[in-house]
Scaffold this motif. Structure first.
Motif, PDB file in Angstrom:
ATOM      1  N   HIS A 237       0.602  -0.999  -0.024  1.00 47.32           N
ATOM      2  CA  HIS A 237       0.178  -0.408  -0.011  1.00 47.32           C
ATOM      3  C   HIS A 237       1.149   1.292   0.061  1.00 47.32           C
ATOM      4  O   HIS A 237       2.073   0.987   0.735  1.00 47.32           O
ATOM      5  N   ARG A 238       0.345   1.947  -0.432  1.00 48.28           N
ATOM      6  CA  ARG A 238       1.711   3.272  -0.544  1.00 48.28           C
ATOM      7  C   ARG A 238      -0.153   4.539  -0.472  1.00 48.28           C
ATOM      8  O   ARG A 238      -0.321   5.356  -0.508  1.00 48.28           O
ATOM      9  N   MET A 239       0.953   4.905   1.085  1.00 48.61           N
ATOM     10  CA  MET A 239       0.357   6.322   1.338  1.00 48.61           C
ATOM     11  C   MET A 239       0.328   7.892   0.564  1.00 48.61           C
ATOM     12  O   MET A 239       1.617   7.506  -0.089  1.00 48.61           O
ATOM     13  N   HIS A 240      -0.037   8.618   0.389  1.00 48.97           N
ATOM     14  CA  HIS A 240      -0.190   9.463  -0.243  1.00 48.97           C
ATOM     15  C   HIS A 240       0.232  10.698   0.762  1.00 48.97           C
ATOM     16  O   HIS A 240       0.476  10.855   1.766  1.00 48.97           O
ATOM     17  N   ALA A 241       1.686  11.694  -0.045  1.00 49.16           N
ATOM     18  CA  ALA A 241       1.775  12.680   0.931  1.00 49.16           C
ATOM     19  C   ALA A 241       1.228  13.528   1.543  1.00 49.16           C
ATOM     20  O   ALA A 241       0.160  14.280   0.999  1.00 49.16           O
ATOM     21  N   GLU A 242       1.487  14.307   2.738  1.00 51.24           N
ATOM     22  CA  GLU A 242       0.817  15.123   3.254  1.00 51.24           C
ATOM     23  C   GLU A 242       1.773  16.590   4.233  1.00 51.24           C
ATOM     24  O   GLU A 242       2.710  15.396   4.332  1.00 51.24           O
ATOM     25  N   ILE A 243       1.297  17.196   3.850  1.00 54.74           N
ATOM     26  CA  ILE A 243       2.118  19.167   4.421  1.00 54.74           C
ATOM     27  C   ILE A 243       2.146  18.860   5.582  1.00 54.74           C
ATOM     28  O   ILE A 243       0.732  19.551   6.194  1.00 54.74           O
ATOM     29  N   GLY A 244       3.142  19.019   5.966  1.00 54.55           N
ATOM     30  CA  GLY A 244       2.774  19.831   8.030  1.00 54.55           C
ATOM     31  C   GLY A 244       4.157  20.044   7.756  1.00 54.55           C
ATOM     32  O   GLY A 244       4.882  20.703   8.126  1.00 54.55           O
ATOM     33  N   GLU A 245       3.495  21.291   9.572  1.00 54.10           N
ATOM     34  CA  GLU A 245       4.949  21.466  10.015  1.00 54.10           C
ATOM     35  C   GLU A 245       5.120  22.249  11.795  1.00 54.10           C
ATOM     36  O   GLU A 245       3.759  22.142  12.290  1.00 54.10           O
ATOM     37  N   ILE A 246       5.670  22.176  12.697  1.00 54.65           N
ATOM     38  CA  ILE A 246       6.188  21.732  13.823  1.00 54.65           C
ATOM     39  C   ILE A 246       7.585  23.398  13.754  1.00 54.65           C
ATOM     40  O   ILE A 246       8.150  23.105  13.134  1.00 54.65           O
ATOM     41  N   THR A 247       7.247  24.189  14.298  1.00 53.97           N
ATOM     42  CA  THR A 247       7.486  25.184  14.241  1.00 53.97           C
ATOM     43  C   THR A 247       9.172  24.874  15.148  1.00 53.97           C
ATOM     44  O   THR A 247       8.462  24.207  16.247  1.00 53.97           O
ATOM     45  N   PRO A 248      10.156  26.063  15.290  1.00 53.41           N
ATOM     46  CA  PRO A 248      10.823  25.406  16.114  1.00 53.41           C
ATOM     47  C   PRO A 248      10.289  25.966  17.878  1.00 53.41           C
ATOM     48  O   PRO A 248      10.458  24.740  18.736  1.00 53.41           O
ATOM     49  N   GLY A 249      10.008  26.361  17.625  1.00 48.17           N
ATOM     50  CA  GLY A 249       8.738  26.901  19.488  1.00 48.17           C
ATOM     51  C   GLY A 249       7.883  25.679  20.093  1.00 48.17           C
ATOM     52  O   GLY A 249       7.870  25.808  21.088  1.00 48.17           O
ATOM     53  N   GLU A 250       7.988  25.339  18.731  1.00 45.54           N
ATOM     54  CA  GLU A 250       6.413  24.109  19.075  1.00 45.54           C
ATOM     55  C   GLU A 250       7.483  22.674  19.425  1.00 45.54           C
ATOM     56  O   GLU A 250       7.003  21.753  20.762  1.00 45.54           O
ATOM     57  N   ALA A 251       8.011  22.633  18.863  1.00 44.37           N
ATOM     58  CA  ALA A 251       9.802  21.948  19.122  1.00 44.37           C
ATOM     59  C   ALA A 251       9.563  21.763  20.470  1.00 44.37           C
ATOM     60  O   ALA A 251      10.179  20.837  21.377  1.00 44.37           O
ATOM     61  N   GLU A 252      10.225  22.728  21.034  1.00 46.99           N
ATOM     62  CA  GLU A 252      10.781  23.424  22.279  1.00 46.99           C
ATOM     63  C   GLU A 252      10.410  23.103  23.215  1.00 46.99           C
ATOM     64  O   GLU A 252      10.213  22.255  24.334  1.00 46.99           O
TER      65      GLU A 252
END
Length: 361
Positions: A237-252
């Protein structure tokens, strides 16, 4: 793994066609490793977690991603429908189009009323087909780009209710509110992060008062989330890609909370997939921007997420595979059998669950 391991009998009337009212009045199944499932309601959530735990929300906003129009070729026209699912450039979207067999690279398409000769301006959006893929996947290069294209899609598109709802009733004005989280901020999703649909301003305030931190990340959910798994084995099965973001502040903020003993609670499988994509082998969450096609099945070692709030998913779906990886295939099969027996409502507008994985700290 064999896909039929994730099959189960789901009565047709178990699929919810409308959400609970109020949102946080939906049922919530609580599942701890090794314990039988408990019946709660969503507004109980603050008391089911510990001060210092972090709720991670996906703040994507659903756009009206279903477009209808005409394909033009050699003086003839064919009606078509396109479901946008991944933006590739300011002027390009990848979409699932039908009837796919009637489309070719180079075809011109006009979406909206003007495609049928009725109007002009923002009632018409023109594009060229620049790529054809498998399963009706088509790439459109639009004549507009950037904010102008966003405005045209917003004016001409329809809210893309999931097919198992849309097949049973038409989309209406109530869905415009129901199929959007109260904290939706970043436009780009073509499907809602449905676990978040249960939250109200009052519930968010109660979580804050209970000492639960809240972090917002973004993953633009694609229409690929609705695609059935047609392969016999998950490896095919091939998953379709999705675009995302975690900012440096959120990761911290997330890493700081974990270091202090807090647990990461993903609100929805989309938040979980983004967090696991961004986590390194030690579980540290790194800033992230770009595409992810992570496909989580049993045997996957979770690095970032300790608990998952998620709705009930369909048989043989990648989402049921994910929750089976998180809490165990047999425990989830037993929990789903209990949910069906107890009258829980399934999928996007349905009830919810709170799952803790066995390795939770």
């Amino acid at each position: 793994m064999r896909v039929d391991l994730f099959d189960f009998d789901l009565p047709e009337d178990s699929i919810a066609l409308r959400p609970a009212v109020p949102r946080d009045g939906a049922r919530l199944m609580l599942l701890h490793p090794g314990s039988p499932p408990e019946d709660r309601i969503v507004r109980d959530l603050p008391g089911l977690l510990r001060p210092g735990d972090v709720l991670v929300f996906n703040d994507t906003r659903v756009i009206p991603a279903r477009l209808r129009g005409l394909r033009h070729r050699d003086g003839g026209t064919v009606r078509l429908e396109a479901m946008l699912h991944l933006r590739e450039a300011p002027d390009r979207w990848r979409a699932f189009a039908r009837p796919a067999k009637r489309l070719r690279v180079g075809d011109r398409v006009s979406f909206g009323a003007a495609g049928e000769g009725e109007a002009c301006g923002l009632t018409r959006l023109d594009a060229t087909i620049v790529e054809r893929g498998e399963g009706g996947e088509t790439t459109f290069a639009f004549d507009l780009a950037g904010p102008a294209l966003d405005e045209a899609v917003a004016a001409l598109g329809e809210l893309p209710l999931p097919p198992y709802i849309a097949a049973k009733r038409p989309t209406d004005a109530q869905d415009a509110a129901d199929y959007q989280t109260v904290y939706a901020r970043e436009p780009g999703a073509v499907a809602a992060p449905t676990a978040g649909l249960h939250f109200t301003p009052e519930l968010l305030a109660a979580c804050d008062a209970a000492g639960l931190a809240q972090v917002r990340v973004t993953l633009h959910v694609g229409a690929g989330t609705f695609l059935p798994v047609k392969a016999d084995d998950t490896d095919a099965h091939r998953m379709h890609a999705e675009i995302g973001e975690i900012t440096p502040g959120e990761a911290e903020a997330l890493n700081r909370a974990r270091a202090a003993g807090g647990r990461i609670v993903a609100v929805g499988t989309t938040a979980l997939r983004l967090l696991e994509s961004a986590a390194d082998s030690e579980g540290t969450i790194r800033p992230w921007t770009g595409a992810t096609d992570i496909f989580i099945t049993p045997g996957y070692r979770f690095r970032a997420v300790d608990a998952l709030m998620t709705n009930f998913h369909l048989p043989r779906s990648t989402l049921f595979m994910l929750v089976s990886a998180f809490a165990g295939l047999e425990p989830m099969r037993a929990a789903y059998a209990a949910a069906i027996d107890r009258g829980y409502r399934f999928y996007s507008y349905g009830d919810s669950s709170l799952l803790f994985r066995a390795e939770t700290r």
